[in-house]
Design a protein around this motif. Sequence first.
Motif, mmCIF file in Angstrom:
data_model
loop_
_atom_site.group_PDB
_atom_site.id
_atom_site.type_symbol
_atom_site.label_atom_id
_atom_site.label_comp_id
_atom_site.label_asym_id
_atom_site.label_seq_id
_atom_site.Cartn_x
_atom_site.Cartn_y
_atom_site.Cartn_z
ATOM 1 N N ASP A 272 -11.971 3.958 -3.236
ATOM 2 C CA ASP A 272 -10.520 3.770 -3.351
ATOM 3 C C ASP A 272 -9.829 5.055 -2.906
ATOM 4 O O ASP A 272 -9.895 6.086 -3.582
ATOM 5 C CB ASP A 272 -10.154 3.436 -4.794
ATOM 6 C CG ASP A 272 -8.685 3.047 -4.960
ATOM 7 O OD1 ASP A 272 -7.864 3.432 -4.097
ATOM 8 O OD2 ASP A 272 -8.367 2.372 -5.949
ATOM 9 N N ALA B 18 -6.784 5.899 -2.885
ATOM 10 C CA ALA B 18 -5.732 6.362 -3.785
ATOM 11 C C ALA B 18 -6.295 7.204 -4.930
ATOM 12 O O ALA B 18 -5.601 8.067 -5.476
ATOM 13 C CB ALA B 18 -4.954 5.169 -4.339
ATOM 14 N N HIS C 93 6.220 -0.964 -0.633
ATOM 15 C CA HIS C 93 4.879 -0.490 -0.332
ATOM 16 C C HIS C 93 4.350 -1.264 0.881
ATOM 17 O O HIS C 93 4.546 -2.483 0.987
ATOM 18 C CB HIS C 93 3.939 -0.694 -1.520
ATOM 19 C CG HIS C 93 4.237 0.207 -2.675
ATOM 20 N ND1 HIS C 93 5.264 -0.041 -3.567
ATOM 21 C CD2 HIS C 93 3.638 1.363 -3.086
ATOM 22 C CE1 HIS C 93 5.291 0.927 -4.478
ATOM 23 N NE2 HIS C 93 4.318 1.785 -4.218
ATOM 24 N N GLN D 8 0.870 -1.702 3.676
ATOM 25 C CA GLN D 8 -0.561 -1.463 3.842
ATOM 26 C C GLN D 8 -0.988 -1.956 5.213
ATOM 27 O O GLN D 8 -0.656 -3.082 5.618
ATOM 28 C CB GLN D 8 -1.349 -2.199 2.749
ATOM 29 C CG GLN D 8 -2.845 -1.970 2.782
ATOM 30 C CD GLN D 8 -3.535 -2.635 1.600
ATOM 31 O OE1 GLN D 8 -2.986 -2.698 0.495
ATOM 32 N NE2 GLN D 8 -4.738 -3.143 1.827
ATOM 33 N N THR E 293 -1.967 3.280 3.191
ATOM 34 C CA THR E 293 -1.071 2.727 2.173
ATOM 35 C C THR E 293 0.092 3.697 2.037
ATOM 36 O O THR E 293 -0.103 4.919 2.021
ATOM 37 C CB THR E 293 -1.775 2.564 0.820
ATOM 38 O OG1 THR E 293 -2.315 3.822 0.408
ATOM 39 C CG2 THR E 293 -2.903 1.559 0.913
ATOM 40 N N VAL F 244 -1.011 7.623 2.159
ATOM 41 C CA VAL F 244 -2.411 8.007 1.973
ATOM 42 C C VAL F 244 -3.217 7.373 3.096
ATOM 43 O O VAL F 244 -3.172 6.157 3.300
ATOM 44 C CB VAL F 244 -2.957 7.547 0.614
ATOM 45 C CG1 VAL F 244 -4.444 7.910 0.487
ATOM 46 C CG2 VAL F 244 -2.165 8.161 -0.528
#
Length: 767
Positions: free
Chosen positions: A146, A148, A193, A195, A300, A321
Amino acid sequence: MKPEKPSGPIGSSVTLDGDWVRNATSRMDLTPRIEGRLAYTTDQRHLPGLLHGAILRSAHAHARITGVDISRAREMPGVHAVVSAADVPGPNRFGIVIRDQPVFCDERVRYEGDSIAAVAADTPEQALAALDVIEVGYQPLPVVSDAALAEQQVALHNSHEEHGGSNLLARETLERGDLEDAFSRCTVIVEHHYQTPRQMHAFMETEGGVAIPDDNGGVLFRVGCQSGHRDAEQLADILGLAHDQVTVESTATGGAFGGKDELTVQPAAGLLALKTGRPVMIHLDRFESCRTGIKRHPVTVKMTTGCDAAGRLLAHKVEAVLDTGAYASLGPAVLENYLDHATAPLYRIEAYRVSGRLVYTNNGVCGAFRGFGGNQATFAVESQLDALAGKLGMEPSAFRQINLRSPGDAGSRDQTVRWTAPPAEVLAAAVASPLWRCHDAGTGRWLTGTGMAMGAQGNGLGDGLPDSGGGRISLSPAGHICVEFGFSDYGQNIVESIIQSVCNGVGCRETDVEVALGNSRGPDSGPTSASRSSVLVHGVLARILPGWMNLVRGHAAGLSGHPEDRLVFGPGGLYFNDHQVLSYRELAASVNLDELSASASQDFPVAPDAEQPVGRYLQLQIATVARVAVDRLTGRVRVTDLHHVTAAGRVIYPPGYLGQIEGAAVMGQGMALTEDMTTRDGCYLADNLDQYLIPTFHDAPVQRVDVLDSTPEDDPFPIRGVGELGIEAVAPAITAAIEMATGVRIRRLPVDPGDLLVGMAAQEQAL
C-alpha cells in the motif's frame, strides 16, 4: 449541452487526412514495417555459435535470500554457463537516476521479477530446464503493498538515509502565492480524490537482445533500448570493462514508450557472453515481460481547487502519492513532471501548493511511460475544472476561457514559455468540433455523450537534468549523405523526419540520404524519450548543414572548375546553371571523406530567465473532444470518436505526426477504460494480454487530427516532438463525455463498469 463558443478568432488550421498521408508516404517505403517484415533485435538467430539465455526470477515479492545453489544447473544437458551475483565483476547495481537495482540479488529480493541467476544453453528449452534445478532459500519478509502506508512500513532500501531509511524515495513541493488567503476568498471550492492505474507498455516486441563477445575481451550488444550511450556506460561498469570495450547498437524495436529506457536483459546476456565466449540471446516471453517489465506509476491524489464567483481560479492544493515499486528507475523525474503538470500550466492560478511523495513498495517496478506523469496529473486537473464549472452553472469551455494563459504570459512557475499558437485558439477550435453538432444523448440501451479536455506538454527531460545531444553528417563512399544520431528508432518515424529535414535543407531527394541511428560509438544524442528527438534533430541539423554544404561546395568547385558560389545542391549531386556537374558518388570517390564530415551538438532549450533551469520551456497544446456510448445494461463504455486539436509546431512528416497523436490517444483510451496491472501482496494478478486488456482495432475510435500553427518563420524552435501529446487529454475528455451521457463523473481509472452502474442507478433514483 454544446459548450459556448469562446470569442476570438480561430487560427488557420490543417486537418491531417488520408490525402496528406498518401502524398507524404509515396516516396517513403514503410511497407516492411507495416507488413511486419522489419527485422527486430531478437530476429538475429543466424549468428554462429548462438546460445540462448534465461533468467531465474524471484519466487517472492519480498524475502531474504538464505542461499543460492547453482551446481546442478551447471551439469544439465546443453548448459554452457550459469551466473549469479558472485560472477558480477563490477558493481552489482544499475539504474538511470539511482543505481539501486541488483543485476542478481544475493541478500534480498524486493519484487517478484527480481533476477537471481541466469543460464546460457544450446536451446531455450535447455536453459529453462536448468533454471528449474537452481535451489534458492527464502525467508519471507513483510510485503509493502500500500503506497499510502509505505513510509510507516519496513524499509526496502536502508541505504537511503536522506529520508531516515524509510520507503520515501523523493518528496517535492512547488508553491506560489499565499494559499490560505486565496482559499479564504474563494466562492466555490471543490475537493476530490483521483486514482490512475499501473499501466503496461504492451509493446509488440518484448524485451530482448543479443550480446556478442569480441576478440579483445569486449562485448557488442544489439538490443532494443532508448539510450545506447547511457546503457554502454552502465554495462561497462557492471562487466568490469573499459568503456571503449562495450558497444551498444540500438536496433529497431516493436515499440518502447519508455519501457526500454532502463536496462532489461543486457547485464545477464553480457555476463553469459563473456563467460562462454559465444553470442547469447535473451528474449522475454509475454508472461515474463508482464511480470518483470517497467510499468506506469499509479498515482493517488487529493486535489482541492477554488475560484471566485466570476470563475477565476484563485487557489489550488495538490497532495499526491506515486508508487515507484521496488526500485527508483526514472521515478524522481516522473514525480517532477507530474508536479509540473499538476500546477495546471495552461491556466492562471493565483496561489498553489503542489506536493508529491514518491515511495518504494514491492509492487513491481515503475518508470518512464509515455506522458511521463503529465497525463496522470492532467486527468485530475481537467476534472477539477469541470467540477468548478458545474458548481457555478457555467459551461466548461467558458470556464476554461476565463483562466487560459495568453501568449507572453509567464508559465505556471513564472518561467518564460514558447507556445506555437494561442491557447484560446486551440480551445475555440475544439468547441467548433463537429462532434458537438451531432450530439444525441440517446434514450434506449445506449447513452451517448461528448466531452472535452485540454492539455499542455513540454519537450525535454526537465529541471536540472543533463539534456544535450549531437549529430554528424558526412558523405558515404557510395555517395549518400550520411546522417548519424544516437537516437533509437522504435517506430516513432524519426528516420523519416530526419530524411525530410535533410531534403528540405539541402534540396536533395530521399534516396540521396542515409540515416544511421543508435550506435554508442556514434554521436551521443541523449535518450530517445521525453519527446526531445525532433527538437534536437532540427537544432543540430540547423547548425551542421550550412557549414557542411559550404565544405562540400569548396571541394566540388576544385573538382569541377565552376565557381563555388554558383554551385547548387540538388537531386543526386551538385548543379551549375541547372545542369548536374558532379554526382555525390563522384564527389565521394574524388576526396578524402574525412574532410567532408561535420558534427554539432546543442543543449536542449530551457527557460532562459530562471536561476534554476526550468524544463519544458517549449510548450505544446492539445484539446481532445471525445464522443462515447455507454451501455445502460452493463456499464461498458465505447469510445466512438476522438477529435484532437493540436498546436505543436510545424509538421515535417505528416504520417509520423498523425500516427503519434492517434497511437498515443488509443493508449490513453486504454488507461481510461481497461488497463490496470493490479497487484495482491506485491504480485501481479495478470500475466498475459488475455487478462490485461489493451484496445484493439475493434476498439479504436474514428479519429481526426487538426494542426494549428502560428509559429513565426524566424522561430528558433519551429519543430516540436509530439510523441506524448496525444495521450495528454484523452482520459479527462472521455470521463467528461461519460458524465454528459450519464450524469456520473468517474475519478478512478480505469472506469469500472460496476461503479458506473451504481452511479447511474443513484442518478435515476435522485430524479
